[in-house]
Design a protein around this motif. Sequence first.
Motif, PDB file in Angstrom:
ATOM      1  N   TYR A 166       0.829  -1.195   0.000  1.00  0.00           N
ATOM      2  CA  TYR A 166       0.000   0.000   0.000  1.00  0.00           C
ATOM      3  C   TYR A 166       0.869   1.253   0.000  1.00  0.00           C
ATOM      4  N   VAL A 167       0.291   2.357  -0.446  1.00  0.00           N
ATOM      5  CA  VAL A 167       0.969   3.654  -0.419  1.00  0.00           C
ATOM      6  C   VAL A 167       0.088   4.649   0.328  1.00  0.00           C
ATOM      7  N   MET A 168       0.663   5.783   0.621  1.00  0.00           N
ATOM      8  CA  MET A 168      -0.061   6.838   1.316  1.00  0.00           C
ATOM      9  C   MET A 168      -0.098   8.088   0.434  1.00  0.00           C
ATOM     10  N   ASN A 169      -1.286   8.440  -0.015  1.00  0.00           N
ATOM     11  CA  ASN A 169      -1.430   9.733  -0.668  1.00  0.00           C
ATOM     12  C   ASN A 169      -1.412  10.815   0.402  1.00  0.00           C
ATOM     13  N   HIS A 170      -0.750  11.933   0.123  1.00  0.00           N
ATOM     14  CA  HIS A 170      -0.673  12.988   1.143  1.00  0.00           C
ATOM     15  C   HIS A 170      -0.421  14.331   0.495  1.00  0.00           C
ATOM     16  N   SER A 171      -0.741  15.392   1.225  1.00  0.00           N
ATOM     17  CA  SER A 171      -0.524  16.745   0.718  1.00  0.00           C
ATOM     18  C   SER A 171       0.969  17.036   0.652  1.00  0.00           C
ATOM     19  N   LEU A 172       1.335  18.034  -0.159  1.00  0.00           N
ATOM     20  CA  LEU A 172       2.740  18.275  -0.466  1.00  0.00           C
ATOM     21  C   LEU A 172       3.296  19.563   0.130  1.00  0.00           C
ATOM     22  N   THR A 173       2.529  20.237   0.944  1.00  0.00           N
ATOM     23  CA  THR A 173       2.947  21.538   1.461  1.00  0.00           C
ATOM     24  C   THR A 173       4.011  21.406   2.543  1.00  0.00           C
ATOM     25  N   VAL A 174       4.979  22.325   2.516  1.00  0.00           N
ATOM     26  CA  VAL A 174       5.941  22.474   3.609  1.00  0.00           C
ATOM     27  C   VAL A 174       5.532  23.720   4.387  1.00  0.00           C
ATOM     28  N   TYR A 175       5.385  23.584   5.701  1.00  0.00           N
ATOM     29  CA  TYR A 175       4.923  24.688   6.544  1.00  0.00           C
ATOM     30  C   TYR A 175       6.113  25.352   7.223  1.00  0.00           C
ATOM     31  N   LEU A 176       6.232  26.662   7.050  1.00  0.00           N
ATOM     32  CA  LEU A 176       7.252  27.429   7.751  1.00  0.00           C
ATOM     33  C   LEU A 176       6.647  27.974   9.035  1.00  0.00           C
ATOM     34  N   MET A 177       7.166  27.500  10.162  1.00  0.00           N
ATOM     35  CA  MET A 177       6.662  27.894  11.469  1.00  0.00           C
ATOM     36  C   MET A 177       7.686  28.800  12.147  1.00  0.00           C
ATOM     37  N   GLY A 178       7.205  29.831  12.827  1.00  0.00           N
ATOM     38  CA  GLY A 178       8.080  30.774  13.504  1.00  0.00           C
ATOM     39  C   GLY A 178       8.574  30.250  14.844  1.00  0.00           C
ATOM     40  N   PRO A 179       9.515  30.966  15.465  1.00  0.00           N
ATOM     41  CA  PRO A 179      10.063  30.531  16.758  1.00  0.00           C
ATOM     42  C   PRO A 179       9.060  30.581  17.900  1.00  0.00           C
ATOM     43  N   ASP A 180       7.900  31.155  17.651  1.00  0.00           N
ATOM     44  CA  ASP A 180       6.823  31.114  18.630  1.00  0.00           C
ATOM     45  C   ASP A 180       5.879  29.947  18.375  1.00  0.00           C
ATOM     46  N   GLY A 181       6.247  29.089  17.430  1.00  0.00           N
ATOM     47  CA  GLY A 181       5.422  27.928  17.106  1.00  0.00           C
ATOM     48  C   GLY A 181       4.228  28.237  16.239  1.00  0.00           C
ATOM     49  N   GLN A 182       4.131  29.483  15.734  1.00  0.00           N
ATOM     50  CA  GLN A 182       2.998  29.892  14.921  1.00  0.00           C
ATOM     51  C   GLN A 182       3.333  29.832  13.440  1.00  0.00           C
ATOM     52  N   PHE A 183       2.313  29.552  12.649  1.00  0.00           N
ATOM     53  CA  PHE A 183       2.468  29.465  11.193  1.00  0.00           C
ATOM     54  C   PHE A 183       2.864  30.817  10.606  1.00  0.00           C
ATOM     55  N   ARG A 184       3.843  30.786   9.706  1.00  0.00           N
ATOM     56  CA  ARG A 184       4.274  31.996   9.027  1.00  0.00           C
ATOM     57  C   ARG A 184       3.967  31.962   7.531  1.00  0.00           C
ATOM     58  N   SER A 185       4.261  30.848   6.876  1.00  0.00           N
ATOM     59  CA  SER A 185       4.056  30.784   5.432  1.00  0.00           C
ATOM     60  C   SER A 185       4.074  29.335   4.976  1.00  0.00           C
ATOM     61  N   ALA A 186       3.593  29.121   3.767  1.00  0.00           N
ATOM     62  CA  ALA A 186       3.626  27.795   3.154  1.00  0.00           C
ATOM     63  C   ALA A 186       4.571  27.817   1.969  1.00  0.00           C
ATOM     64  N   LEU A 187       5.339  26.760   1.813  1.00  0.00           N
ATOM     65  CA  LEU A 187       6.231  26.618   0.675  1.00  0.00           C
ATOM     66  C   LEU A 187       5.636  25.577  -0.263  1.00  0.00           C
ATOM     67  N   GLY A 188       5.317  25.988  -1.478  1.00  0.00           N
ATOM     68  CA  GLY A 188       4.806  25.049  -2.461  1.00  0.00           C
ATOM     69  C   GLY A 188       5.851  24.002  -2.796  1.00  0.00           C
ATOM     70  N   HIS A 189       5.415  22.784  -3.114  1.00  0.00           N
ATOM     71  CA  HIS A 189       6.365  21.696  -3.359  1.00  0.00           C
ATOM     72  C   HIS A 189       7.227  21.940  -4.587  1.00  0.00           C
ATOM     73  N   ASP A 190       6.772  22.833  -5.490  1.00  0.00           N
ATOM     74  CA  ASP A 190       7.522  23.105  -6.715  1.00  0.00           C
ATOM     75  C   ASP A 190       8.251  24.445  -6.661  1.00  0.00           C
ATOM     76  N   LEU A 191       8.410  25.022  -5.470  1.00  0.00           N
ATOM     77  CA  LEU A 191       9.022  26.342  -5.354  1.00  0.00           C
ATOM     78  C   LEU A 191      10.509  26.306  -5.670  1.00  0.00           C
ATOM     79  N   GLY A 192      11.182  25.247  -5.285  1.00  0.00           N
ATOM     80  CA  GLY A 192      12.606  25.127  -5.549  1.00  0.00           C
ATOM     81  C   GLY A 192      13.444  25.753  -4.447  1.00  0.00           C
ATOM     82  N   PRO A 193      14.695  25.284  -4.286  1.00  0.00           N
ATOM     83  CA  PRO A 193      15.548  25.757  -3.191  1.00  0.00           C
ATOM     84  C   PRO A 193      15.817  27.260  -3.219  1.00  0.00           C
ATOM     85  N   GLU A 194      16.111  27.823  -4.377  1.00  0.00           N
ATOM     86  CA  GLU A 194      16.474  29.237  -4.437  1.00  0.00           C
ATOM     87  C   GLU A 194      15.323  30.139  -4.019  1.00  0.00           C
ATOM     88  N   ARG A 195      14.134  29.905  -4.578  1.00  0.00           N
ATOM     89  CA  ARG A 195      12.984  30.726  -4.225  1.00  0.00           C
ATOM     90  C   ARG A 195      12.534  30.455  -2.797  1.00  0.00           C
TER      91      ARG A 195
END
Length: 207
Positions: A166-195
């Motif tokens: 079996y496999v697991m389908n799953h969302s592809l978002t990377v979540y950028l969380m701040g040092p206070d543990g709060q959400f700051r931004s989402a990184l799309g899976h196709d954004l690439g290292p430089e961007r």
Amino acid sequence: MPRRSILLFAGACVAIAAALATVTVIVVQGRERADAVSEGTLTGQPSVGGPFQLVNQDGQPVDQTMLDGKWSLVFFGFTYCPDYCPTTLTSLEATRQLLGSDAADLQIVFISVDPERDTPEALKTYLESDGFPPGVIGLTGTPEQIAEAAKVYRAYYQKVGEGEDYVMNHSLTVYLMGPDGQFRSALGHDLGPERSAQLIRRVKARG
């Protein structure tokens, strides 16, 4: 042309102009929103992240306070993932390298959506494989704990297939969380290292 016809013609022109203006605004807003989504910088703070109870790859219990005091890149996956998960780990390490000294307080957190196979020992072996970035924190738990963590992060996953393959389908978002543990931004899976590095620098500069 009779006065009534002139007035009707003028009114029609005004209506058409207003409609075109409305369409233009909608198109522009749509493009701006699409650009924002691709960069992961929509205004406002959506409700992402929250309490969780999991264990790391060393079998130690952890909760959301592990995010405190550091910037965190959090994403969901599983060790049997054929492409996205190893690619994401490699991409995040490239992002970290591009950040240089700005990555000193940045941690990568990999949360499994496959508790059936991803024991702490399996996560540890996987994350210590050649080619993966050092220091990645792997998290797993019971099915209920994983479901709760995915819920607070609004992450989707679903088991597909039966038996050992079996496999697991799953969302592809990377979540950028701040040092206070709060959400700051989402990184799309196709954004690439430089961007991704550019985005993280901008977000960190805002605090």
